[in-house]
Structures are given as C-alpha cells and as structure tokens.
Design an enzyme around this catalytic site. Sequence first.
Site: not given
Length: 531
Positions: A97, A100, A506
């Site tokens: 993890c 990577k 938003h």
Amino acid sequence: MRTPPRTKGRLPYNMAALWRTCRRRFPGPSRLCRTGRAFGSGENEYDLVVVGGGSGGLACAKEASQFGKKVAVLDYVDPSPKGTKWGLGGTCVNVGCIPKKLMHQAALLGGLLKDAQRYGWNTSHPISHDWSTLAKAVQNYVKSLNWGHRVQLQDKRVKYFNLKGCFLDAHTIRAVGKGSKEVSCLVSHQVICLSASVGSNLGLRIISGAREYGITSDDLFWLKKSPGKTLVVGASYVSLECAGFLTGLGLDATVMMRSIPLRGFDQQMASLVTDYMEAHGTRFLKKCSPTKVKKTDHGRLRVTWKFAESGKEKSDEFDTVMWAVGRAPDTKTLNLEVAGVKTNAETGKILVDARETTSVPHIYAIGDITEGRPELTPTAIAAGKCLARRLFGQSAELMDYDNVPTTVFTPLEYGCVGLSEETATDRFGSENIEVYHAFYKPLEFTVAEREAAQCYIKMVCLRQEEQRILGLHFIGPNAGEVIQGFALGIKCGATYSQMMKTVGIHPTCAEEVTKLHITKRSGADPTVTGC
C-alpha cells in the site's frame, strides 16, 4: 521510556540522524534484540507470541501489551528471488500500500502538470521524470516506518526478534536467524497468534526463464534505476496499479492478462478501469499466456506468449518483466502439522472460525494468511485488536468482515463497498435488485479537457420498501476518499431513500452519489448533464 525526538509529530526523515539519535537514547545490545539473541535469561515464557510482523500481528501485539501481558513478536523476511529485502511492518508498509500509493501519486502529479497549462500555468519546458529521485524518497520513507514500528514495540514493552518462527509443538515456538542460531520460547498461557507473511507466488516454473529473469512487485518498489519498458503479467489489482503508475511516469508499460481483470470485483467496473488505462497509454495483451523469457545478447528480455483463442505465438522485447500473479501464504516453514493446525490444501491458507481460532483451540490466525478473509491491511489491524481484547480484555466482540470498503489505485481510481452487481444478483435474484447508475464528468476535468467517459457510479439496492443499499461502486478521482465516507452509512444499513435525502457538497464528484436516480432497468441514458 522515551522515544527518539520527533519533528512536527513525525519521525525524523533523515535515517542516519535517526539511527544516531536512537543509539544515544537506547544504548546497549539488550535494548533492541538481535538475530540469535535469547529471549532473556531464562525468561522465555510469554502470554502471547506473534509470528509475523505485518499490520495485523503488530496491532495484536501492541493491544495485548496494553493489558499488561508479556508479548513477543517474531519477524524475519526472506529475500525475494532477486534478493530484495525489507524491514518490519509486513507487505503493506514495505512492498504494498505505502510505496504503491506514493508512486501512484507521482504519476498523478505528472498528469496535473499537463493539465496546468490549460489552467494558465506556464509549463512550456519539457516535463520529464527521474525514477531514482522518486525511488530514493519512497524507500527512505518506508525505512522510517520500519524504524517507527520498532520504536512503538519498545514503547509498548513488546519484545521484537528479527527471527523466523516455527512450531516445535503446540505450545513451543522455535525461532531461527542467520548463522543457524536458534532459540525457543514457551507460551505459558497457551496463546499463539499467527500473522505470518505472505510471499510472492511466482508459480511459473513451467515457463522457461520466468524466475531467472523476472521480478515481482516486491522488487519493483525497491529498484534503484528505472525499469524501462516493462511487461506486467497478471490481471490483479497489483498488476493494474503498477502498470498504471509506470505509464503515468512516462514509461512504456504492457499488461498481459490470461483471463478477466480484477477477479472478485464488479466486472463492469473492472472493464471501465482497463478501458481508461488503455485509452491513456497502457497496452493490453488480453487472453494471452507467456511461454518463455529469454535474455538477448544486448541485455533485453525477449518474451514469447501464446493467444488462448488462436494458439498463435508472438514475442517482443522488454527491459523488465514483472510477475503479478498473486501471493501465496508462507505456511510451509511454520511446521503447522506438528502443532495440529489445519490449512486449506489448495490455497495453503490457515482455516479459522469467527473467533480467528484455528483447529487448535489456543492457536489463532489473522490477516492474509487466513482462509476466506479479505487481504486488506485495515481488516488485519482490526482483527488483531479484536483478538487481543477477547483474549485479555474480557471482550466478546468479533471482527465484522461485511461491507469492508477498498480502493484500487489505478490511474482512474476505483473504490467500492458491499456487493458487486454480479454477487447481489446471484444472492437475491435479478428481479429483486435495483441498480442506480450515472456517468459523470468531474468539474476539474472540464478546463483540462480530460476524457471522462469512464467516470461512473453504480449503487446496487434491494427492490423492497426503502431499498437497502447492498453495494456502492465509484470510478473517478479520489475514489478512496469518496467511498470511505459512504462506507459508514452502508455499514449502518443505509437505504436509497436516505441517500436521496442527503444533501451533496457542490461541486464535488461525491455529490453525484446523492443524485443517482436513473435505473438500469429503465434503459434511460445515465449521463449527467448540467449541475
């Protein structure tokens, strides 16, 4: 006991300075146990011995020590066939993890530099990437984590031995290090926790030159020099993630797949992931199997492969061939049969029940080495903590493996939680499943004029009452961050109607999840238009 001084809450980044500091703070060989050193002057009895220093084992050991128990951790990493070695922390920290994600981030930055011009930034000079700079930074950070784990164990008064453990009998662990030195310890409270490492599974002896000339992801993350033109063999998430960041770093990367990509994941989503990769420079050889690897006179590797459907053979030259065909549990060296611990004959993984108990009542197993468990760091950590609390803290809580979220860090990330569409259909029947979906375009893609055809969201629900959410699948930027937030709701039994009452933020990609209203059953166009 004091730990080495920290900088802004983190371990010092300079490893040489960190070592000198720790030597001053923790003088003498008795503080940090070395290979072959005995478990203490006759004090070789422990309440808990953890075999394997991966995420689950370390979490279990540290949690057990909180209850005042005497705990030891045995961890020894055999070098890869190419000689790659690493330190304490297991696969995730050293060859999974952490490196990577950092290399994935490096590749994303390359894409953002290209986008920057359309946003008004002057980046007219040629953009290039230096592998050695990235590799050194990543490897130094991983080493700092290795040392950090050792310091944490010492702070918790957990004994750490850089030794390889195996059973002498059901109550005794033998530990062996370099130079044939060995020690043994007795688990006085009859509790042994197995969290042994999972080694790379080449399984390619029938392919000429495979082991001799190929590497694995274990080696890729520790390369000092660029791998150059690379063939990645395999269709796993490791294969796609590595090929993805190699392409993003400007290298020529090819993926060879024998069957389907991302087996075990939703296959519609898997196809979108590979479609995006292919459209952005990664070459795919589908339904192909390698037959031989040969080194040429000028030092490159010539790989020959066969097409499954036609049987025809083809070959090409590469600088590096990386095998990403899965990992096998390193259980043979544990001598499990002596202790009476049963494994799955096909997979080699240890059989456990809901309490992580093996076939021997006082021996437990957690993490990737166990049969039927997700091979994920957070689940191993949680399982390790739960186990320690049950053993020493009077807890009855079991690890819940349902609705565990995860993300595949391909160039366009894929995050998911819950059931795939295929699994939900098999379990409940297609007539009882409602799938809401949408193709959307991230706002940040608009000015950059990025292709967003594969940005897609799918919510799998039951078709009854308020429609409980069975699975959520998201392809797009920051997929892990998006899914992590929704995972809590789905874990708590969230319904489609509740999701529709949730107000989105938003303008974000995650907002699109709260606006899903087109069903697959309707046949309507699921493309999002406007705000």
